[in-house]
Design a protein around this motif. Structure first.
Motif, PDB file in Angstrom:
ATOM      1  N   LYS A  64      -0.500  -6.946  13.107  1.00 23.14           N
ATOM      2  CA  LYS A  64       0.349  -6.079  13.616  1.00 23.14           C
ATOM      3  C   LYS A  64       0.410  -6.599  15.081  1.00 23.14           C
ATOM      4  O   LYS A  64       1.578  -6.644  15.477  1.00 23.14           O
ATOM      5  CB  LYS A  64      -0.686  -4.621  13.733  1.00 23.14           C
ATOM      6  N   CYS A  67       3.418  -8.973  14.894  1.00 24.07           N
ATOM      7  CA  CYS A  67       4.507  -8.100  14.496  1.00 24.07           C
ATOM      8  C   CYS A  67       4.952  -7.675  15.777  1.00 24.07           C
ATOM      9  O   CYS A  67       6.245  -7.479  16.353  1.00 24.07           O
ATOM     10  CB  CYS A  67       4.467  -7.421  13.391  1.00 24.07           C
ATOM     11  N   LYS A 150      -2.112 -10.219   0.534  1.00 21.64           N
ATOM     12  CA  LYS A 150      -0.673  -9.973   1.410  1.00 21.64           C
ATOM     13  C   LYS A 150       0.268 -10.276   0.131  1.00 21.64           C
ATOM     14  O   LYS A 150       1.505  -9.767  -0.014  1.00 21.64           O
ATOM     15  CB  LYS A 150      -0.626 -10.892   2.307  1.00 21.64           C
ATOM     16  N   TYR A 162       6.324  -0.191  -0.044  1.00 19.43           N
ATOM     17  CA  TYR A 162       5.783  -1.069   1.070  1.00 19.43           C
ATOM     18  C   TYR A 162       5.937  -0.495   2.514  1.00 19.43           C
ATOM     19  O   TYR A 162       5.203  -0.523   3.289  1.00 19.43           O
ATOM     20  CB  TYR A 162       6.464  -2.256   0.907  1.00 19.43           C
ATOM     21  N   ASP A 163       7.448   0.325   2.634  1.00 18.55           N
ATOM     22  CA  ASP A 163       7.513   0.779   3.778  1.00 18.55           C
ATOM     23  C   ASP A 163       6.684   1.721   4.097  1.00 18.55           C
ATOM     24  O   ASP A 163       6.105   2.022   5.197  1.00 18.55           O
ATOM     25  CB  ASP A 163       9.195   1.248   3.775  1.00 18.55           C
ATOM     26  N   ARG A 166       3.266   0.753   5.251  1.00 22.00           N
ATOM     27  CA  ARG A 166       3.282  -0.042   6.509  1.00 22.00           C
ATOM     28  C   ARG A 166       3.197   1.355   7.679  1.00 22.00           C
ATOM     29  O   ARG A 166       2.347   1.088   8.485  1.00 22.00           O
ATOM     30  CB  ARG A 166       4.836  -0.618   6.846  1.00 22.00           C
ATOM     31  N   TYR A 167       4.016   2.208   7.374  1.00 23.10           N
ATOM     32  CA  TYR A 167       3.857   3.411   8.483  1.00 23.10           C
ATOM     33  C   TYR A 167       2.563   4.227   8.339  1.00 23.10           C
ATOM     34  O   TYR A 167       1.940   4.627   9.174  1.00 23.10           O
ATOM     35  CB  TYR A 167       5.181   4.581   8.205  1.00 23.10           C
ATOM     36  N   ASP A 170      -0.119   2.507  10.007  1.00 23.22           N
ATOM     37  CA  ASP A 170       0.017   2.516  11.491  1.00 23.22           C
ATOM     38  C   ASP A 170      -0.621   4.299  11.986  1.00 23.22           C
ATOM     39  O   ASP A 170      -0.251   4.474  13.179  1.00 23.22           O
ATOM     40  CB  ASP A 170       1.691   2.442  11.763  1.00 23.22           C
TER      41      ASP A 170
END
Length: 215
Positions: A64, A67, A150, A162-163, A166-167, A170
């Motif tokens: 992270k 990124c 990964k 995948y999206d 990711r969120y 987070d």
DNA sequence: ACGGTAGTTCTCTAAATGTT
DNA sequence: AACATTTAGAGAACTACCGT
């Protein structure tokens, strides 16, 4: 690239290259920050989970950091990475204390000597460092594990999954993810359930348990 | 401290749709 | 046809908050 050349390259340059998809730069950063991740992650312990699970949280924090790093803020990458790694590990430990995640319950700090009663007075973390102490083989295996995982995510999950993942990692809520991706709340919910199934299956496969579990 | 409540997340299931 | 992906409903479990 030899060892000496590698040491001469700044973190910030490597981050910029990694952001552009340069795998070698990413690998070098992983290698360079491996010890920091290890130090941060091994300060905590999740009962019922592998040592690698906590370490993996630390690596997610590093990923992270790469990124999200913003060059214009003029903060050294090292400080930003340390913050991201620590935050990620602490979040994971906090999440594990929720009753809902009973399997990962009972996290405790390795640093506190009073939680265990060893005659030599060493804390758990000190004991672990003695046991682990960074053999080259272990470093290699851990790095391979991370890359394997990964790759597994990229190959196995759909774009939506995948999206969502990711969120979710987070810390976004289902509702925030749904709004951001312009999908229904239920779609986010379903995507997460599929992700969990896939990851569980992979976890069982890795340990040779899939056949028994799915029989 | 305890119980009630609302909102969020998890689990299971069935069905529709798309792809090979 | 078989399989993968997505959607949706229903109910359970969990958390946070509030009033008593």
């Amino acid at each position: 690239m030899n060892e000496q050349e590698m040491h001469m390259i700044s973190d910030e340059y490597l981050v910029a290259k990694a952001k552009q998809g340069d795998q070698e730069a990413f690998d070098i950063l992983c290698k360079r920050y491996h010890l920091l991740v290890k130090k941060s992650s091994y300060s905590y312990f999740l009962q019922g989970a592998d040592r690698d699970d906590v370490w993996q949280e630390g690596m997610i924090g590093l990923y992270k950091a790469i990124c999200d790093y913003q060059f214009e803020k003029n903060v050294p990458f090292f400080h930003f990475a340390r913050l991201c790694i620590t935050r990620q590990v602490v979040s994971a430990v906090k999440a594990s204390t929720r009753q809902k995640h009973a399997i990962l319950n009972s996290s405790l700090s390795f640093e506190r000597k009073e939680q265990v009663d060893f005659s030599d007075g060493l804390s758990l973390v000190e004991r672990f460092h003695l046991e682990l102490d960074d053999s080259p083989e272990e470093r290699f295996v851990n790095r391979e594990n991370w890359h394997d995982f990964k790759s597994f995510l990229l190959e196995t999950l759909t774009c939506l999954e995948y999206d969502v993942l990711r969120y979710y990692i987070d810390g976004w809520t289902y509702e925030e993810i749904a709004n951001h991706l312009s999908v229904s709340l239920k779609s986010v919910d379903n995507a997460l359930q599929r992700i969990k199934r896939k990851v569980t299956k992979r976890w069982l496969n890795d340990r040779g348990l899939a056949r028994q579990y799915y029989a």
